[in-house]
Write an enzyme that holds these catalytic residues in place. Sequence first.
Site, PDB file in Angstrom:
ATOM      1  CG  MET A  90       9.307  10.037 -38.941  1.00  0.00           C
ATOM      2  SD  MET A  90       9.023   8.251 -38.867  1.00  0.00           S
ATOM      3  CE  MET A  90      10.374   7.695 -39.892  1.00  0.00           C
ATOM      4  NE  ARG A  91      12.822  14.339 -32.372  1.00  0.00           N
ATOM      5  CZ  ARG A  91      14.095  14.717 -32.516  1.00  0.00           C
ATOM      6  NH1 ARG A  91      14.605  14.853 -33.730  1.00  0.00           N
ATOM      7  NH2 ARG A  91      14.845  14.955 -31.463  1.00  0.00           N
ATOM      8  CG  LEU A  93       9.198   9.397 -28.248  1.00  0.00           C
ATOM      9  CD1 LEU A  93       7.856   8.678 -28.293  1.00  0.00           C
ATOM     10  CD2 LEU A  93       8.997  10.908 -28.084  1.00  0.00           C
ATOM     11  CG  ASN A 107       5.564   3.374 -33.473  1.00  0.00           C
ATOM     12  OD1 ASN A 107       5.275   4.397 -34.105  1.00  0.00           O
ATOM     13  ND2 ASN A 107       6.627   2.641 -33.752  1.00  0.00           N
ATOM     14  CG  HIS A 109       8.577  -0.450 -37.281  1.00  0.00           C
ATOM     15  ND1 HIS A 109       9.460   0.618 -37.284  1.00  0.00           N
ATOM     16  CD2 HIS A 109       9.230  -1.480 -37.854  1.00  0.00           C
ATOM     17  CE1 HIS A 109      10.602   0.224 -37.832  1.00  0.00           C
ATOM     18  NE2 HIS A 109      10.487  -1.034 -38.184  1.00  0.00           N
ATOM     19  CB  THR A 141       8.765  -0.727 -24.359  1.00  0.00           C
ATOM     20  OG1 THR A 141       9.436  -1.279 -25.500  1.00  0.00           O
ATOM     21  CG2 THR A 141       7.507  -1.517 -24.054  1.00  0.00           C
ATOM     22  CG  LEU A 144      13.721   2.420 -32.256  1.00  0.00           C
ATOM     23  CD1 LEU A 144      12.844   3.650 -32.086  1.00  0.00           C
ATOM     24  CD2 LEU A 144      14.939   2.725 -33.119  1.00  0.00           C
ATOM     25  CD  GLU A 174       2.388   1.710 -42.812  1.00  0.00           C
ATOM     26  OE1 GLU A 174       2.204   2.728 -42.129  1.00  0.00           O
ATOM     27  OE2 GLU A 174       3.443   1.531 -43.467  1.00  0.00           O
TER      28      GLU A 174
HETATM   29  C1  GAR Z   1       4.335   5.025 -42.290  1.00  0.00           C
HETATM   30  O1  GAR Z   1       4.723   4.114 -43.276  1.00  0.00           O
HETATM   31  C2  GAR Z   1       4.723   4.522 -40.916  1.00  0.00           C
HETATM   32  O2  GAR Z   1       4.592   3.126 -40.783  1.00  0.00           O
HETATM   33  C3  GAR Z   1       6.163   4.940 -40.840  1.00  0.00           C
HETATM   34  O3  GAR Z   1       6.205   6.213 -41.431  1.00  0.00           O
HETATM   35  C4  GAR Z   1       5.156   6.310 -42.398  1.00  0.00           C
HETATM   36  C5  GAR Z   1       4.337   7.528 -42.074  1.00  0.00           C
HETATM   37  O4  GAR Z   1       3.367   7.757 -43.072  1.00  0.00           O
HETATM   38  N1  GAR Z   1       6.648   4.974 -39.488  1.00  0.00           N
HETATM   39  C6  GAR Z   1       7.894   4.727 -39.150  1.00  0.00           C
HETATM   40  O5  GAR Z   1       8.765   4.472 -39.942  1.00  0.00           O
HETATM   41  C7  GAR Z   1       8.174   4.789 -37.670  1.00  0.00           C
HETATM   42  N2  GAR Z   1       9.512   4.378 -37.389  1.00  0.00           N
HETATM   43  P1  GAR Z   1       2.106   8.680 -42.764  1.00  0.00           P
HETATM   44  O6  GAR Z   1       2.651   9.996 -42.193  1.00  0.00           O
HETATM   45  O7  GAR Z   1       1.469   8.886 -44.103  1.00  0.00           O
HETATM   46  O8  GAR Z   1       1.215   7.961 -41.792  1.00  0.00           O
END
Ligand code: GAR
Length: 202
Positions: A90-91, A93, A107, A109, A141, A144, A174
């Site tokens: 969650m950074r 870059l 990534n 999302h 890229t 964001l 996911e």
């Molecule tokens: C996941 O839902 C991922 O898609 C999201 O954070 C969660 C991490 O869960 N990512 C974002 O929001 C990126 N902007 P996890 O640590 O259990 O994989």
Amino acid sequence: MKSIVILISGRGSNMEAIVRAAQTEQWPARITAVISNRADAAGLTFAAAQGIPTAVVANKDYPDRERFDAALRTVIDGFSPDLIVLAGFMRILTAPFVQHYAGRMLNIHPSLLPSFPGIATHRQALAAGVKVHGVTVHFVTATLDNGPIVAQAVVPVHQGDTEQTLEARVLIEEHQLYPRAVRWFIEDSLTIEDGRVLVSEQ
Ligand code: GAR
């Protein structure tokens, strides 16, 4: 044998899904490190228990994004990765960091991009009243949540859904989608043409 470095910030359930798929499907790849920007990321415990080297590069120890990204890059490159996997990292870059890993950083999302970039994607989806929602794996890229799309999965939005019920439904997808996309990369099945991803073997 390809080398994968996974970056996390918290729970690490997507990282866990990838580690387990690599093991059970016997990928020609090794997860050479799991790196977090937070020392308290729960996923670090799972990675260490699997015998995967872990590292923490804490963004709070750096005065600005440029210096944090430079330190992170040094640690990542120490593992000579072929692929960098952002799994709930969650950074935001910096452009030089992203450029250094162009074409070899993925990534995940939790929305059907280009809808709902940024944070609180499930809240955004509920507010928009969409009837389907989902998840996207994409190359990273400098803009964001905007890189070439590798794969997507769709879930229905039910009347009465809350952010939590929707998030849980998306998370199940996911854990299927990300290992599959990473495997495609490892097997050299992905090419980027005119900003679009072609998958040669499925
Ligand atoms: C996941 O839902 C991922 O898609 C999201 O954070 C969660 C991490 O869960 N990512 C974002 O929001 C990126 N902007 P996890 O640590 O259990 O994989």
